[in-house]
Design a protein around this motif. Structure first.
Motif, PDB file in Angstrom:
ATOM      1  N   GLY A   1     -20.967   2.399  44.390  1.00  6.81           N
ATOM      2  CA  GLY A   1     -20.871   2.754  42.975  1.00  6.81           C
ATOM      3  C   GLY A   1     -19.595   3.504  42.610  1.00  6.81           C
ATOM      4  O   GLY A   1     -19.250   3.615  41.441  1.00  6.81           O
ATOM      5  N   LEU A   2     -18.918   4.055  43.602  1.00  9.11           N
ATOM      6  CA  LEU A   2     -17.675   4.800  43.325  1.00  9.11           C
ATOM      7  C   LEU A   2     -16.445   4.015  43.778  1.00  9.11           C
ATOM      8  O   LEU A   2     -15.314   4.480  43.624  1.00  9.11           O
ATOM      9  CB  LEU A   2     -17.698   6.172  44.028  1.00  9.11           C
ATOM     10  CG  LEU A   2     -18.892   7.079  43.719  1.00  9.11           C
ATOM     11  CD1 LEU A   2     -18.724   8.431  44.417  1.00  9.11           C
ATOM     12  CD2 LEU A   2     -19.076   7.280  42.218  1.00  9.11           C
ATOM     13  N   ASP A   3     -16.671   2.826  44.301  1.00  6.96           N
ATOM     14  CA  ASP A   3     -15.626   2.022  44.920  1.00  6.96           C
ATOM     15  C   ASP A   3     -14.932   1.165  43.858  1.00  6.96           C
ATOM     16  O   ASP A   3     -15.088  -0.044  43.826  1.00  6.96           O
ATOM     17  CB  ASP A   3     -16.335   1.129  45.971  1.00  6.96           C
ATOM     18  CG  ASP A   3     -15.368   0.499  46.935  1.00  6.96           C
ATOM     19  OD1 ASP A   3     -14.161   0.688  46.768  1.00  6.96           O
ATOM     20  OD2 ASP A   3     -15.839  -0.194  47.857  1.00  6.96           O
ATOM     21  N   TYR A   4     -14.210   1.832  42.948  1.00  9.29           N
ATOM     22  CA  TYR A   4     -13.607   1.149  41.802  1.00  9.29           C
ATOM     23  C   TYR A   4     -12.176   1.664  41.651  1.00  9.29           C
ATOM     24  O   TYR A   4     -11.942   2.873  41.782  1.00  9.29           O
ATOM     25  CB  TYR A   4     -14.459   1.452  40.551  1.00  9.29           C
ATOM     26  CG  TYR A   4     -14.037   0.725  39.291  1.00  9.29           C
ATOM     27  CD1 TYR A   4     -14.181  -0.662  39.180  1.00  9.29           C
ATOM     28  CD2 TYR A   4     -13.498   1.417  38.203  1.00  9.29           C
ATOM     29  CE1 TYR A   4     -13.793  -1.325  38.021  1.00  9.29           C
ATOM     30  CE2 TYR A   4     -13.119   0.756  37.044  1.00  9.29           C
ATOM     31  CZ  TYR A   4     -13.262  -0.612  36.959  1.00  9.29           C
ATOM     32  OH  TYR A   4     -12.880  -1.271  35.810  1.00  9.29           O
ATOM     33  N   PRO A   5     -11.213   0.769  41.384  1.00 13.78           N
ATOM     34  CA  PRO A   5      -9.802   1.191  41.391  1.00 13.78           C
ATOM     35  C   PRO A   5      -9.340   1.911  40.133  1.00 13.78           C
ATOM     36  O   PRO A   5      -8.205   2.360  40.057  1.00 13.78           O
ATOM     37  CB  PRO A   5      -9.052  -0.140  41.548  1.00 13.78           C
ATOM     38  CG  PRO A   5      -9.968  -1.161  40.958  1.00 13.78           C
ATOM     39  CD  PRO A   5     -11.366  -0.684  41.240  1.00 13.78           C
ATOM     40  N   GLY A   6     -10.233   2.043  39.141  1.00 13.99           N
ATOM     41  CA  GLY A   6      -9.847   2.742  37.913  1.00 13.99           C
ATOM     42  C   GLY A   6     -10.860   3.807  37.556  1.00 13.99           C
ATOM     43  O   GLY A   6     -11.748   4.145  38.353  1.00 13.99           O
TER      44      GLY A   6
END
Ligand SMILES: *Cc1c(COP(=O)(O)O)cnc(C)c1O
Length: 394
Positions: free
Chosen positions: A307-312
């Motif tokens: 859930g936190l693995d996002y590039p923005g």
């Protein structure tokens, strides 16, 4: 502009806006022209509040965590979003958006999902409202998150693998956007965080703002005052943090602490600490801070928590970072897992690995004994049992 509301073009400072292909313009404009009036309609509010109460299970408790308080030397409360139906805050937003979609006479819902939590929350409200549901999910995530894929199917949704790029969340988002471009008139796209083109970030923040709305009266009951000294929340795209911060954004005596996933370490090359590593650019329809190479290629993020693995991050958080209104902390995989085990042992609550990042920030702060601290417990950890088992140190 206040911290709560962007300007009329959806900008929070220099961040936000709607950077979309021309084909999407009518859809986004329809939403932009209607969402504020629809949300403000008393009938909408009645239906939204009714479902939040009887279907989702709100208000969620504000729980005083005595042992954590003793350990960290402050009065620590947990906002229990883990007790919502489907196990996290995400359903607050999907309920709001499905009610909007119905009022816009849409027949179909599309969504993107990473770990599957937003996909499950979307499939749930589609079942409830009798809407066709298509969820885009990276091929790799489908393999990693079987139980959530089966939950979505059981709820009647169609899960379509995204096979481009790295076959994860960013690619699922691209393919959902493509689907929307090709089916503009009968389809609503339920975005799962405070990201995407205006008005999504503002709209999702408003649906999630019920979190801080409840915190205010709950703190008044328990502490005799509405404002805590600190609110701490993890940030993937930033929707649970936006909801937990919302009614405190313009109350400058409340310290807002946003916690990002540092993965193996901010400087390790395996991280999702967007504000530490990112630069301004455009991602998924809005200007924000994102992890990118010098020539603008999106850098693959890494975190133990899907859930936190996002590039923005959502544009509101880019603005809170740039303006200094929120303070950002970075928590590694190891620190988060340790905090997740600590909460399980000390309070009997197994947090989602995402939420565990917020708890790990407690150890990085200096509190006074009278400080009132609220940690937003965004979700429960049942989905993460395998991750806890692999970590093993308990
Ligand atoms: C999806 C998710 C997050 C991250 O999303 P935000 O939009 O940043 O809130 C955090 N916690 C849980 C439990 C989630 O499922």
């Amino acid at each position: 502009m206040t911290y709560q509301e962007p300007d009329q073009n959806g900008y929070y400072g220099q961040f936000g806006g709607a950077y979309i292909p021309e084909m999407l313009y009518p859809n986004v404009k329809e939403l932009k022209d209607n969402y504020e009036a629809m949300i403000a309609d008393p009938k909408f509010k009645e239906e939204f509040d009714g479902l939040l109460k009887d279907y989702v299970g709100r208000p969620t408790p504000l729980y005083f965590a005595k042992k954590l308080s003793d350990k960290y030397g402050a009065k620590i409360y947990l906002k229990r979003e883990d007790l919502n139906h489907t196990g996290a805050h995400k359903i607050n937003n999907t309920i709001g958006q499905i009610l909007l979609a119905k009022r816009l006479n849409k027949k179909k819902i599309i969504a993107e999902t990473g770990a599957g939590q937003h996909g499950v929350a979307t499939a749930t409200v589609c079942a409830l409202m009798n809407m066709e549901c298509i969820v885009y999910m990276g091929e790799i995530d489908i393999a990693r998150q079987k139980p959530n894929v089966e939950r979505m199917r059981l709820l009647g949704a169609t899960v379509i693998p995204a096979t481009s790029g790295s076959k994860t969340l960013k690619d699922a988002t691209n393919e959902a956007m493509r689907h929307w471009i090709n089916n503009p008139s009968d389809t609503h796209y339920i975005i799962g965080s405070v990201v995407g083109p205006h008005p999504y970030p503002n709209m999702v923040a408003k649906f999630q703002s019920v979190i801080s709305e409840e915190m205010k009266w709950q703190l008044k009951e328990k502490e005799g005052k509405e404002n805590p000294d600190y609110v701490i929340a993890c940030v993937g795209g930033g929707s649970n943090a936006a909801g937990a911060f919302f009614h405190y954004l313009d109350e400058l005596d409340v310290n807002l602490i946003a916690v990002e996933a540092a993965g193996l370490g901010v400087e390790s090359g395996e991280s999702a600490a967007t504000t530490a590593l990112g630069t301004p650019g455009v991602l998924h329809g809005s200007k924000t801070i994102l992890m990118q190479t010098e020539d603008g290629q999106v850098v693959e993020p890494y975190s133990i928590s899907a859930g936190l693995d996002y590039p923005g991050i959502g544009p509101i958080h880019a603005y809170l970072y740039e303006s200094g209104r929120a303070q950002f902390k970075y928590v590694t995989d190891e620190e988060a897992m340790e905090a997740g085990v600590e909460l399980s042992r000390s309070e009997g609550i197994i947090p989602a690995v995402e939420s565990a990042h917020a708890f790990a920030a407690l150890g990085k702060m200096d509190f006074k004994p009278e400080d009132v601290v609220v940690v937003n417990l965004s979700g429960r950890g049942d989905k993460d049992l395998e991750t806890y088992m692999k970590y093993g140190k308990y």
